[in-house]
Design an enzyme around this catalytic site. Structure first.
Site, mmCIF file in Angstrom:
data_model
loop_
_atom_site.group_PDB
_atom_site.id
_atom_site.type_symbol
_atom_site.label_atom_id
_atom_site.label_comp_id
_atom_site.label_asym_id
_atom_site.label_seq_id
_atom_site.Cartn_x
_atom_site.Cartn_y
_atom_site.Cartn_z
ATOM 1 N N PRO A 31 80.899 35.922 72.218
ATOM 2 C CA PRO A 31 80.115 35.889 73.459
ATOM 3 C C PRO A 31 80.534 37.010 74.401
ATOM 4 O O PRO A 31 81.725 37.234 74.612
ATOM 5 C CB PRO A 31 80.443 34.509 74.043
ATOM 6 C CG PRO A 31 81.739 34.119 73.416
ATOM 7 C CD PRO A 31 81.751 34.739 72.054
ATOM 8 N N THR A 33 79.275 38.706 78.198
ATOM 9 C CA THR A 33 78.384 38.864 79.347
ATOM 10 C C THR A 33 77.888 40.297 79.406
ATOM 11 O O THR A 33 78.678 41.242 79.336
ATOM 12 C CB THR A 33 79.140 38.523 80.641
ATOM 13 O OG1 THR A 33 79.520 37.154 80.604
ATOM 14 C CG2 THR A 33 78.265 38.777 81.860
ATOM 15 N N GLN A 107 76.698 29.603 74.268
ATOM 16 C CA GLN A 107 77.953 29.265 74.946
ATOM 17 C C GLN A 107 77.627 28.697 76.326
ATOM 18 O O GLN A 107 76.943 29.333 77.128
ATOM 19 C CB GLN A 107 78.863 30.479 75.095
ATOM 20 C CG GLN A 107 80.258 30.085 75.560
ATOM 21 C CD GLN A 107 81.126 31.264 75.931
ATOM 22 O OE1 GLN A 107 80.834 31.963 76.888
ATOM 23 N NE2 GLN A 107 82.203 31.474 75.185
ATOM 24 N N HIS A 183 82.670 26.727 76.653
ATOM 25 C CA HIS A 183 83.516 27.772 77.228
ATOM 26 C C HIS A 183 84.677 27.115 77.964
ATOM 27 O O HIS A 183 84.510 26.553 79.032
ATOM 28 C CB HIS A 183 82.660 28.593 78.193
ATOM 29 C CG HIS A 183 83.327 29.782 78.816
ATOM 30 N ND1 HIS A 183 84.520 29.710 79.493
ATOM 31 C CD2 HIS A 183 82.929 31.081 78.898
ATOM 32 C CE1 HIS A 183 84.839 30.912 79.949
ATOM 33 N NE2 HIS A 183 83.894 31.756 79.593
ATOM 34 N N TYR A 188 87.787 29.866 83.757
ATOM 35 C CA TYR A 188 86.617 29.128 84.211
ATOM 36 C C TYR A 188 86.997 27.655 84.391
ATOM 37 O O TYR A 188 88.142 27.268 84.240
ATOM 38 C CB TYR A 188 85.474 29.304 83.213
ATOM 39 C CG TYR A 188 84.648 30.564 83.425
ATOM 40 C CD1 TYR A 188 85.194 31.705 84.010
ATOM 41 C CD2 TYR A 188 83.321 30.617 83.024
ATOM 42 C CE1 TYR A 188 84.438 32.846 84.193
ATOM 43 C CE2 TYR A 188 82.549 31.765 83.199
ATOM 44 C CZ TYR A 188 83.122 32.881 83.784
ATOM 45 O OH TYR A 188 82.362 34.011 83.970
ATOM 46 N N GLY A 308 90.505 41.843 70.207
ATOM 47 C CA GLY A 308 91.068 43.102 69.762
ATOM 48 C C GLY A 308 91.154 43.263 68.256
ATOM 49 O O GLY A 308 91.935 44.088 67.767
#
Length: 383
Positions: A31, A33, A107, A183, A188, A308
């Site tokens: 996911p 943004t 998500q 999520h 969050y 990564g």
């Protein structure tokens, strides 16, 4: 494996049985943004459908985080899943992905304290406790702005948010998604409940690791009640540092270990493990191995490794049995045909970071497949 095709040689490119979903390969689009819902309704636009369609060669796509309600909003131009307009927009996205025989999860996200009053008509964002998480948040009016001290949720308000997750999960089904991911990462709302530095509650939602995880498991029960088994994933980040701290609190890690072990009692699609300590950092091979060695024995279901990773490290962790699937983020931005490039040894394009969140079509759905690449793709199916 002399004479074998590259696809056979590479664990990343082998198919995977995800319960009642059959994935064409083990390459997951993480996911991300991208801030392209540039409309009043915060609904996906035609360019979203094209963007996700181009990347349907992934074994699994997990959509960008989608707001479960207006109160969940914490950044600009991110789509939601709480209105009919948003459901209609996402229906176009899932239809485009399914036309390419891809698999896509939504998500579901709530920003909590990492939001700002500018997104809520001047009202404070909500959190488990009135603790400023630190850091900065982007607002349309003020640009990057310091976070504020949020308002602690009441028990009744917690129940309302759990219901919002249930409704968003139902909307995801209406929109044609194949499942949902909860999520629970990156500071969050769910991650705030899990974090002893941000959750100072003394009721049944705070204090012990079990109580801090109660909110997540109530959401999980609500969402799986909509979707049934094997169609719900959870993504968490056990190593997230807070504010200006320079280390991971042992209590935070043990709390996530508790979550991972309890998740074995739920027939999930997967647990998605983010291994970074700070945003945009590089995870060293030693950190990656330590993370996977810590959590692989604790969660017996499908484990997705994230943060990564590249082709070499992705193949390695699957070969060693440390993960079942591997998710890639930035590599998918500039390489919509990433699994094919892995298979055929084509060079990887580099994404322009300046266009990650700038809006518009530039740097979004305009990255091409490898020049001269055949349009045919390996196919997957939903069982």
């Amino acid at each position: 494996m002399s004479g074998s095709s590259p696809a056979v040689q590479q664990p990343l490119l082998r198919p995977y049985d995800l319960g009642d979903l059959w994935l064409r390969n083990r390459v997951v689009m993480a996911p991300m943004t991208r801030a392209r819902a540039e409309n009043r309704d915060l609904a996906p636009m035609p360019m979203h459908a094209e963007y996700y369609r181009q990347r349907a060669g992934a074994g699994l796509i997990v959509s960008e985080g989608t707001w479960i309600s207006p109160g969940a909003i914490g950044s600009v131009n991110v789509p939601g899943l709480y209105s009919d307009e948003q459901v209609a927009g996402w229906t176009e996205v899932t239809g485009a992905v399914h036309a390419e025989r891809g698999v896509i999860f939504s998500q579901l996200a709530h920003t909590g304290a990492s939001s700002h009053p500018d997104y809520h008509g001047g009202h404070l964002p909500v959190a488990p406790s009135a603790v400023n998480p630190g850091g900065r948040v982007f607002t349309p009016a003020g640009g990057f702005t310091d976070t504020v001290t949020p308002r602690a949720l009441t028990v009744d308000e917690i129940a309302e948010i759990v219901e919002q997750y249930r409704c968003a999960a139902a909307n995801a089904r209406r929109a044609g998604f194949d499942g949902v991911e909860i999520h629970a990462q990156r500071g969050y709302l769910i991650a705030q409940f899990l974090n002893p530095a941000l959750n100072l509650r003394t009721d049944t939602y705070g204090g012990s690791a079990e109580n801090r995880a109660r909110f997540l498991f109530e959401i999980l029960e609500a969402v799986t009640g909509v979707w049934g088994p094997h169609r719900v994933g959870v993504k968490f980040a056990p190593y997230q540092e807070i504010g200006s701290t320079t280390g991971v609190a042992p209590e935070l890690l043990t709390g996530h270990e508790h979550v991972a072990e309890r998740l074995n009692d739920h027939p999930l699609a997967y647990l998605h493990l983010m291994m970074t300590r700070r945003p945009n950092e590089l995870v060293t091979p030693d950190q990656r191995r330590a993370s996977l060695v810590r959590f692989r024995p604790r969660y017996r279901g499908t484990l997705v490794a994230n943060a990564g990773m590249d082709q070499e490290s992705g193949n390695l962790v699957i070969t060693e049995g440390l993960a079942d699937l591997v998710s890639f983020a930035q590599l998918f931005i500039a390489n919509p045909d990433l699994p094919t490039r892995f298979e055929r040894g084509h060079p990887l394009a580099v994404a322009d970071r300046e266009t990650f969140y700038q809006g518009g079509t530039s740097g979004y759905a305009d990255y091409p497949a490898y020049a001269g690449e055949s349009e045919s793709q390996p196919v997957g199916s939903v069982r």
